[in-house]
Structures are given as C-alpha cells and as structure tokens.
Design a protein around this motif. Structure first.
Motif, PDB file in Angstrom:
ATOM      1  N   HIS A  43     -53.259 -14.766   8.869  1.00 34.28           N
ATOM      2  CA  HIS A  43     -53.468 -16.049   8.193  1.00 34.28           C
ATOM      3  C   HIS A  43     -52.817 -16.057   6.815  1.00 34.28           C
ATOM      4  O   HIS A  43     -52.272 -17.081   6.382  1.00 34.28           O
ATOM      5  N   GLU A  44     -52.871 -14.936   6.110  1.00 38.46           N
ATOM      6  CA  GLU A  44     -52.266 -14.871   4.785  1.00 38.46           C
ATOM      7  C   GLU A  44     -50.760 -15.104   4.861  1.00 38.46           C
ATOM      8  O   GLU A  44     -50.185 -15.845   4.047  1.00 38.46           O
ATOM      9  N   ILE A  45     -50.119 -14.486   5.848  1.00 38.56           N
ATOM     10  CA  ILE A  45     -48.680 -14.686   6.016  1.00 38.56           C
ATOM     11  C   ILE A  45     -48.403 -16.143   6.382  1.00 38.56           C
ATOM     12  O   ILE A  45     -47.487 -16.775   5.845  1.00 38.56           O
ATOM     13  N   GLU A  46     -49.183 -16.694   7.302  1.00 35.81           N
ATOM     14  CA  GLU A  46     -48.998 -18.076   7.751  1.00 35.81           C
ATOM     15  C   GLU A  46     -49.102 -19.055   6.583  1.00 35.81           C
ATOM     16  O   GLU A  46     -48.225 -19.912   6.393  1.00 35.81           O
ATOM     17  N   LEU A  47     -50.167 -18.938   5.792  1.00 38.33           N
ATOM     18  CA  LEU A  47     -50.375 -19.879   4.688  1.00 38.33           C
ATOM     19  C   LEU A  47     -49.307 -19.696   3.610  1.00 38.33           C
ATOM     20  O   LEU A  47     -48.817 -20.676   3.030  1.00 38.33           O
ATOM     21  N   GLY A  48     -48.918 -18.448   3.352  1.00 32.37           N
ATOM     22  CA  GLY A  48     -47.865 -18.202   2.375  1.00 32.37           C
ATOM     23  C   GLY A  48     -46.546 -18.810   2.789  1.00 32.37           C
ATOM     24  O   GLY A  48     -45.825 -19.398   1.973  1.00 32.37           O
ATOM     25  N   ARG A  49     -46.220 -18.699   4.077  1.00 29.23           N
ATOM     26  CA  ARG A  49     -44.973 -19.282   4.577  1.00 29.23           C
ATOM     27  C   ARG A  49     -45.019 -20.807   4.536  1.00 29.23           C
ATOM     28  O   ARG A  49     -44.011 -21.467   4.248  1.00 29.23           O
ATOM     29  N   PHE A  50     -46.183 -21.381   4.823  1.00 31.82           N
ATOM     30  CA  PHE A  50     -46.325 -22.838   4.752  1.00 31.82           C
ATOM     31  C   PHE A  50     -46.089 -23.329   3.328  1.00 31.82           C
ATOM     32  O   PHE A  50     -45.352 -24.297   3.099  1.00 31.82           O
ATOM     33  N   VAL A  51     -46.700 -22.661   2.381  1.00 35.60           N
ATOM     34  CA  VAL A  51     -46.532 -23.044   0.975  1.00 35.60           C
ATOM     35  C   VAL A  51     -45.066 -22.947   0.566  1.00 35.60           C
ATOM     36  O   VAL A  51     -44.510 -23.868  -0.047  1.00 35.60           O
ATOM     37  N   ASP A  52     -44.415 -21.860   0.919  1.00 30.18           N
ATOM     38  CA  ASP A  52     -43.008 -21.682   0.561  1.00 30.18           C
ATOM     39  C   ASP A  52     -42.131 -22.761   1.199  1.00 30.18           C
ATOM     40  O   ASP A  52     -41.203 -23.283   0.567  1.00 30.18           O
ATOM     41  N   SER A  53     -42.428 -23.116   2.465  1.00 28.36           N
ATOM     42  CA  SER A  53     -41.650 -24.164   3.135  1.00 28.36           C
ATOM     43  C   SER A  53     -41.829 -25.510   2.437  1.00 28.36           C
ATOM     44  O   SER A  53     -40.872 -26.277   2.283  1.00 28.36           O
ATOM     45  N   CYS A  54     -43.066 -25.802   2.032  1.00 27.97           N
ATOM     46  CA  CYS A  54     -43.315 -27.062   1.318  1.00 27.97           C
ATOM     47  C   CYS A  54     -42.552 -27.114   0.002  1.00 27.97           C
ATOM     48  O   CYS A  54     -42.036 -28.162  -0.391  1.00 27.97           O
ATOM     49  N   LEU A  55     -42.475 -25.990  -0.685  1.00 28.82           N
ATOM     50  CA  LEU A  55     -41.864 -25.954  -2.014  1.00 28.82           C
ATOM     51  C   LEU A  55     -40.337 -25.872  -1.968  1.00 28.82           C
ATOM     52  O   LEU A  55     -39.664 -26.411  -2.844  1.00 28.82           O
ATOM     53  N   ASN A  56     -39.791 -25.192  -0.939  1.00 33.52           N
ATOM     54  CA  ASN A  56     -38.333 -25.018  -0.922  1.00 33.52           C
ATOM     55  C   ASN A  56     -37.619 -25.801   0.180  1.00 33.52           C
ATOM     56  O   ASN A  56     -36.392 -25.764   0.282  1.00 33.52           O
ATOM     57  N   GLY A  57     -38.390 -26.495   1.021  1.00 35.09           N
ATOM     58  CA  GLY A  57     -37.789 -27.349   2.035  1.00 35.09           C
ATOM     59  C   GLY A  57     -37.308 -26.645   3.285  1.00 35.09           C
ATOM     60  O   GLY A  57     -36.654 -27.264   4.134  1.00 35.09           O
ATOM     61  N   SER A  58     -37.630 -25.359   3.443  1.00 35.78           N
ATOM     62  CA  SER A  58     -37.211 -24.637   4.648  1.00 35.78           C
ATOM     63  C   SER A  58     -38.056 -25.047   5.846  1.00 35.78           C
ATOM     64  O   SER A  58     -39.208 -25.458   5.699  1.00 35.78           O
ATOM     65  N   GLU A  59     -37.484 -24.925   7.043  1.00 35.71           N
ATOM     66  CA  GLU A  59     -38.201 -25.321   8.255  1.00 35.71           C
ATOM     67  C   GLU A  59     -39.231 -24.260   8.637  1.00 35.71           C
ATOM     68  O   GLU A  59     -38.920 -23.071   8.657  1.00 35.71           O
ATOM     69  N   PRO A  60     -40.446 -24.656   8.944  1.00 33.31           N
ATOM     70  CA  PRO A  60     -41.453 -23.679   9.383  1.00 33.31           C
ATOM     71  C   PRO A  60     -41.115 -23.156  10.777  1.00 33.31           C
ATOM     72  O   PRO A  60     -40.347 -23.789  11.508  1.00 33.31           O
ATOM     73  N   ILE A  61     -41.687 -22.002  11.136  1.00 35.87           N
ATOM     74  CA  ILE A  61     -41.340 -21.436  12.441  1.00 35.87           C
ATOM     75  C   ILE A  61     -42.092 -22.113  13.582  1.00 35.87           C
ATOM     76  O   ILE A  61     -41.753 -21.914  14.743  1.00 35.87           O
ATOM     77  N   SER A  62     -43.105 -22.925  13.272  1.00 33.71           N
ATOM     78  CA  SER A  62     -43.779 -23.727  14.290  1.00 33.71           C
ATOM     79  C   SER A  62     -43.423 -25.185  14.037  1.00 33.71           C
ATOM     80  O   SER A  62     -43.762 -25.747  12.993  1.00 33.71           O
ATOM     81  N   THR A  63     -42.715 -25.804  14.986  1.00 33.15           N
ATOM     82  CA  THR A  63     -42.181 -27.148  14.784  1.00 33.15           C
ATOM     83  C   THR A  63     -42.945 -28.195  15.596  1.00 33.15           C
ATOM     84  O   THR A  63     -43.623 -27.870  16.580  1.00 33.15           O
ATOM     85  N   PRO A  64     -42.831 -29.469  15.214  1.00 40.02           N
ATOM     86  CA  PRO A  64     -43.519 -30.533  15.955  1.00 40.02           C
ATOM     87  C   PRO A  64     -43.116 -30.604  17.426  1.00 40.02           C
ATOM     88  O   PRO A  64     -43.952 -30.847  18.294  1.00 40.02           O
ATOM     89  N   GLN A  65     -41.818 -30.402  17.741  1.00 40.95           N
ATOM     90  CA  GLN A  65     -41.374 -30.458  19.138  1.00 40.95           C
ATOM     91  C   GLN A  65     -42.018 -29.350  19.954  1.00 40.95           C
ATOM     92  O   GLN A  65     -42.400 -29.553  21.118  1.00 40.95           O
TER      93      GLN A  65
END
Length: 353
Positions: A301-323
C-alpha cells in the motif's frame, strides 16, 4: 515552492484508516490530507480527529464543493465507487478508487470515458501490483524471459476466512463475495503481468455451501443468517490473443491452507509463481528454477499510494489504467452472469468515447 497535493478521503472505514491515510502521511510535505467524508458523520469526525484532518463531512458532494481538493481516495463499499468517482472527476480531482472499479460494466466504462474526456487521472487500488515480487517478475517478462505467456492460474483461497466485519457478505453493497473482493486482486495481478489482454469469453460457477451456516471463523464471527454472497467461485477466462486463465477463489472452503493468494504463469520460454517469486525455465538442456536471494520487504500500500501521489504531481501515467478497469469489470461481471445462466458468456467490447 514545490506543489502540495491536497487530498480528500471518501469513506472513513478500515481501508482508509489502515492503508490510505497512514501512507499518504508517509509522503511528507508532498501531501496534505484536507478533508474526509462518510455518511456516518461520527466516523468521519473521529478519523479527522485521529489524524488531524481539518474538515469532516457527511456528504462527499459537500466536501468536494466546499474544500479545495486535488485528488481523492475512494474507500467506500463497492456500490458507491461509481457515483463517488464521477462526482470527484467532475469536481476536477484525480481519483484513486479502491477495487473493484464498480458494480456494473457500464459504470466502469462511464468512469473511464469521463476521466479521458476531462483529462484527470483515474486509477484503482490493486496494491498487489506494487509488490516487489510483481515488479521483479515484470522486469523478467519485459526482457522476454517467459516469452509468450499463454496460460495462467489464479488462486485466492481461504479455509475459513469470511470477514466478520464490514459489508463483505452483503451482495447489495458489494456485488458479490470472494470473487469481487480477494479474487479480483490475484486476477488483476495475472492480467497485468500478461499485458492485460482483451477478454473474449468467460465461464463461471459460484457456490454458497458454508457461509450461510454457523461455523468457525478465522477472521471473526460473520452474520451467517444474512450471508448473501457466494463463498466460492471458479472460472475460466479466454482472451482474444489465445491466452487463458483458470481462477479459483473462496472465503470458505475445505482446503488445507488457511490463506493462499498466488498467481502462476506459463509461457513458451518460462513460467513463474509470484508469491513467493520463483521462475521456471529450460536452458542449456537443463530444467532450472530461479529464486531471488533477496527481495525488499515493503508495504504494498505504501508503494501504491506513493506512486499515485507522484503521478498526480508529475503527470505520469499510473500502472493501473481506466481501460484495464473496464476489462477487469467485464470479466468479473461476466463470471457472475455465467454462473447465474449456466453458460459461457461472450464479452463484447464497445468504444469508451
């Protein structure tokens, strides 16, 4: 000055308290949790007090209207994932929605289409994807070590692991039992490692043989009189690229292990078992097994939330996508429909735009 991500929490239950909020706080100055909402205002107020969150609301609509928020975590029962996600996206927020995406395929499709239309991030809480086991195996797969992965086995089995808390046994609020709760984690992990192929057909069966009567509970005492979900589901999924998955998941079954969560992959150049990680190959006329001598012990969970925050701040695509969320929802709902009708279900794709 670096941008601070202002986060709101929708749903003040165990996953918010135990996973989302503590791991947002580990992001330090990058995140500020500004508000929490729950239909039971006392729960929202208690959570806000415990974590020094400025605002508590009984309505996420009011929270989204009255507080400036950049991103939200949706930690509600499954039934409310769709309306909360739509409201948050329309309010201009990035969204991390707990699994599964929704209750219906049409809901997941609409969520994905709206996120694409307004240019906001929508990702889902499949935290097993973020494990060191999966990260490591993904590197091997991307390097061609397994070749063409054409078959997988998904297991999410508990001997007597019906949750004795929450609404996990309430079909109206959750949409189902172990398939949509724990099975979905291992299914998503397998699909991610396989490159998320487009599903073609599903065949499923469900059982309610143990959960609707009194018994031993290893995760607390459940309400067997009102147990309205399956206690076991089994299924087969085929994909447009010819691959297939066999799935088995249960809250309660007469098996040896108390708890087993695993994915096994089979490719033409190698295979793997994910938890724990082991790779199987044939090289130099020898059958070999590869086992990491060390993997970091990290909180998924720590890795997941950290990656989400980074994606929100830098605009990178998360590894889990809507499609991917749409494909997963199609498979889950297809398995339930197949079990109900007693026949295989063909999955028909349609444009999200």
């Amino acid at each position: 000055m670096e941008k601070v991500l202002r986060v709101g929490i929708i749903g003040a239950g165990g996953i918010a308290r135990g996973a989302h909020i503590p791991n947002y706080l580990k992001c330090g100055d990058k995140v500020q949790i500004v508000a929490v909402s729950d239909v039971v205002i006392e729960k929202a107020e208690e959570l806000a007090k415990d974590f020094n969150i400025p605002y508590a609301f009984s309505s996420y609509e009011d929270m989204l209207e009255e507080v400036e928020i950049d991103a939200v975590s949706i930690c509600t029962p499954n039934k409310f994932h769709y309306p909360a996600t739509i409201a948050a996206l329309k309010a201009g927020c990035h969204v991390l929605c707990e699994k599964p995406p929704a209750m219906a395929v049409e809901e997941a499709e609409e969520m994905a289409a709206l996120a694409e239309k307004i240019g906001k991030m929508l990702t889902y809480g499949f935290h097993f994807r973020h494990s060191p086991h999966v990260d490591t195996l993904k590197r091997f797969i991307d390097a061609g070590e397994l070749g063409n992965i054409y078959a997988a086995q998904v297991t999410a089995m508990r001997r007597r692991g019906i949750p004795g808390w929450g609404v996990f046994t309430n079909k109206e609020l959750q949409g189902g039992g172990p398939l949509i709760d724990i099975g979905v984690h291992m299914l998503d992990t397998a699909l991610y490692l396989m490159g998320y192929p487009e599903p073609d057909t599903v065949l499923g069966v469900t059982y309610q043989e143990i959960g609707n009567r009194k018994g031993v509970g290893l995760l607390g005492t459940w309400d067997w009189d009102n147990f309205s979900v399956e206690d076991m589901a089994r299924g087969m999924i085929t994909f447009k690229n010819g691959a297939s998955i066999l799935l088995e998941t249960a809250f309660a079954a007469n098996v040896e292990k108390h708890d087993e969560m695993n994915v096994k992959l089979m490719g033409d150049q190698g295979g793997a078992s994910v938890f724990p990680l082991k790779i199987y190959q044939e090289k130099h006329e020898t059958l070999i097994d590869i086992t990491p001598s060390h993997l970091p012990k990290e909180d998924f969970h720590e890795i997941e939330l950290g990656r989400f925050v980074d994606s929100c701040l830098n605009g990178s695509e998360p590894i889990s996508t809507p499609q991917q969320g749409v494909y997963l929802q199609q498979i889950i709902n297809g398995l339930y429909e197949s079990a109900e009708k007693g026949e295989a279900i063909k999955i028909i794709q349609k444009s999200l735009v």
